[in-house]
Design an enzyme around this catalytic site. Structure first.
Site, short mmCIF file in Angstrom:
data_model
loop_
_atom_site.label_atom_id
_atom_site.label_comp_id
_atom_site.label_asym_id
_atom_site.label_seq_id
_atom_site.Cartn_x
_atom_site.Cartn_y
_atom_site.Cartn_z
N ARG A 265 0.86 -1.19 0.00
CA ARG A 265 0.00 0.00 0.00
C ARG A 265 0.89 1.23 0.00
O ARG A 265 1.38 1.66 1.05
CB ARG A 265 -0.90 -0.02 1.25
CG ARG A 265 -2.11 0.92 1.15
CD ARG A 265 -2.69 1.21 2.52
NE ARG A 265 -1.84 2.11 3.26
CZ ARG A 265 -1.68 2.12 4.59
NH1 ARG A 265 -2.34 1.28 5.34
NH2 ARG A 265 -0.87 3.00 5.16
N HIS A 269 -3.78 4.80 4.16
CA HIS A 269 -4.93 3.88 4.19
C HIS A 269 -6.13 4.53 3.51
O HIS A 269 -6.84 3.92 2.73
CB HIS A 269 -5.26 3.54 5.65
CG HIS A 269 -6.53 2.78 5.79
ND1 HIS A 269 -6.63 1.45 5.45
CD2 HIS A 269 -7.77 3.16 6.21
CE1 HIS A 269 -7.88 1.04 5.66
NE2 HIS A 269 -8.57 2.06 6.11
N TYR A 278 3.56 6.23 11.42
CA TYR A 278 3.83 4.86 11.85
C TYR A 278 4.71 4.05 10.91
O TYR A 278 5.00 2.91 11.20
CB TYR A 278 2.52 4.11 12.13
CG TYR A 278 1.55 4.07 10.95
CD1 TYR A 278 1.73 3.17 9.90
CD2 TYR A 278 0.45 4.94 10.89
CE1 TYR A 278 0.83 3.13 8.84
CE2 TYR A 278 -0.44 4.91 9.84
CZ TYR A 278 -0.25 4.01 8.81
OH TYR A 278 -1.12 3.97 7.75
C1 LIG Z 1 -14.58 -4.97 11.95
C2 LIG Z 1 -13.77 -3.74 11.69
N1 LIG Z 1 -12.74 -3.42 12.49
C3 LIG Z 1 -11.99 -2.31 12.23
C4 LIG Z 1 -12.28 -1.51 11.16
C5 LIG Z 1 -11.42 -0.30 10.84
N2 LIG Z 1 -10.64 -0.65 9.66
C6 LIG Z 1 -11.02 -0.28 8.43
S1 LIG Z 1 -9.99 -0.85 7.26
C7 LIG Z 1 -8.98 -1.57 8.38
C8 LIG Z 1 -7.73 -2.30 7.98
C9 LIG Z 1 -7.96 -3.36 6.97
O1 LIG Z 1 -6.74 -3.83 6.53
P1 LIG Z 1 -6.63 -4.89 5.39
O2 LIG Z 1 -7.64 -5.97 5.56
O3 LIG Z 1 -5.22 -5.30 5.30
O4 LIG Z 1 -7.06 -4.10 4.06
P2 LIG Z 1 -6.37 -2.81 3.42
O5 LIG Z 1 -7.04 -1.62 4.02
O6 LIG Z 1 -4.92 -2.86 3.72
O7 LIG Z 1 -6.65 -2.90 1.96
C10 LIG Z 1 -9.47 -1.38 9.68
C11 LIG Z 1 -8.83 -1.89 10.90
C12 LIG Z 1 -13.40 -1.86 10.36
N3 LIG Z 1 -13.74 -1.17 9.27
N4 LIG Z 1 -14.10 -2.99 10.62
#
Ligand SMILES: Cc1ncc(C[n+]2csc(CCOP(=O)(O)OP(=O)(O)O)c2C)c(N)n1
Ligand SMILES: [Mg+2]
Length: 365
Positions: A265, A269, A278
């Site tokens: 990435r 985010h 971070y």
């Molecule tokens: C159940 C839940 N916990 C926390 C969040 C906050 N949140 C949104 S995206 C994310 C990280 C997801 O990471 P990943 O699965 O690696 O996907 P990426 O964003 O890197 O594409 C988090 C913790 C959420 N949306 N839903």
């Protein structure tokens, strides 16, 4: 005999090297039109990304989710699907949606929450979807799309429909119970699904090393009784070849595959995140050098299929397409107030009717 099953996380399928040279025996031999379409898909995704970030910083849209650096993972995988297959996605796969037929104009109507948004302004920005593109609207709660996709694929199997379901999720989603539920069920019932994990090594601020002790994601497939494949997610041909094989196997009744597309990435985010708090800039710089679009352009140039003039004219065409889409979306009024109260009950309840009346009085309609 050792009881410890190993899986080398350093091994992954790569077909095109960063300089564009190709592992000839693995080259899928796509024709020139297909090869150019892949390039267009990636460049369109990047072009939208650059503009999306700027629009948010200008305050013209509220929120945007970039996917810079992950274009090959999105476009190469979606390209392996047939026309009646379905995608169940997270929020970072707009390139897959464009390839399936979601227009950039529709994307911006969704992100701007305009009256022409196919989802009627009911999703977060950058959480697109379109029935016409066989693309289920994005899931924001992490990992919830995985068991849903298993259900979609199971339904297809029961109905003897030859469609395959491809579900996208991130490395962070593999820590959710939904990941286990979805993969376990799919393995037991051998449903026609491809689990596509875009391992971009970050889940907001959580690095991959803190996500799992497994070393990689692909190895987890072993415990569900189906194949796990690790692929260089910045190599669009490798992503395509791995996904095509998984899709063909699923359609042939051989059950699921878990693909781990190892990528990065590059951006934040979302526009609400500041990754400098971070992670190390040097790490980002190293991955910028592994740009999937540049690598594939090198490949096309070596094949004599791309030139500086081609680049200039495609970029101009895409800039125009994106400009027009943004202009249309930002000029469109929001959905009508009434739509807040529709589509829940066939006959609205008394309290909803009352609330609608009060809301209309408030806005003077
Ligand atoms: C159940 C839940 N916990 C926390 C969040 C906050 N949140 C949104 S995206 C994310 C990280 C997801 O990471 P990943 O699965 O690696 O996907 P990426 O964003 O890197 O594409 C988090 C913790 C959420 N949306 N839903
Ligand atoms: Mg991630």
């Amino acid at each position: 005999m050792s009881t410890h099953i190993t899986f080398n996380p350093d091994e992954m399928l790569q077909i095109v090297a960063p300089d564009g040279s190709c592992h000839e025996s693995l080259d899928p031999d796509l024709d020139a039109t297909a090869l150019r379409r892949l390039y267009r898909g990636m460049l369109l995704t990047r072009t939208v990304d650059i503009r999306g970030m700027i629009l948010q910083r200008q305050g013209r849209i509220g929120f945007y989710v970039p996917s810079t650096g992950e274009e090959a993972s999105q476009v190469g995988s979606a390209f392996a699907l047939g026309p009646s297959d379905w995608i169940v996605a997270a929020y970072r796969e707009p390139g897959a949606a464009y390839l399936r037929g979601l227009s950039v104009e529709s994307f911006f109507h969704q992100t701007a929450g305009s009256g022409k948004d196919l989802l009627k302004g009911r999703q977060m920005p950058s959480h697109f979807g379109a029935k016409s593109a066989n693309f289920v609207p994005a899931s924001s709660p992490v990992g919830t799309q995985i068991p849903i996709a298993t259900g979609v694929a199971w339904a297809a199997k029961i109905r003897k429909d030859p469609m395959v379901t491809l579900v996208y999720f991130g490395d962070g989603s593999t820590s959710q119970g939904d990941f286990h539920t979805g993969l376990n069920f799919a393995g037991v019932y051998r449903v026609p699904i491809v689990f596509f994990c875009k391992n971009n090594q970050w889940a907001i601020s959580c690095p991959f090393a803190k996500q799992t002790a497994s070393g990689c994601v692909a190895v987890k497939a072993l415990s569900y009784g189906f194949e796990g494949v690790r692929v260089d997610g910045n190599d669009i041909l490798a992503v395509y070849v791995a996904t095509k094989r998984a899709v063909d196997n699923a359609r042939a009744g051989e059950g699921p595959t878990l693909i781990e597309s190892f990528t990065y990435r590059v951006g934040p985010h979302s526009t609400s995140d500041d990754p400098r708090r971070y992670r190390d800039d040097a790490e980002v710089a190293r991955w910028r050098e592994k740009d999937p679009i540049l690598r594939y352009r090198n490949y096309l140039e070596r094949k004599g299929l791309w030139s500086a003039e081609d680049q200039e004219s495609l970029q101009a065409e895409l800039d125009q397409e994106v400009d027009d889409a943004i202009e249309s979306a930002l000029a469109s009024p929001p959905p009508d107030m009434e739509t807040l109260f529709t589509d829940v009950y066939e006959i609205p309840t008394w309290n909803l009717r009352e609330q609608l009346e009060q809301a209309m009085q408030k806005v003077g309609q």
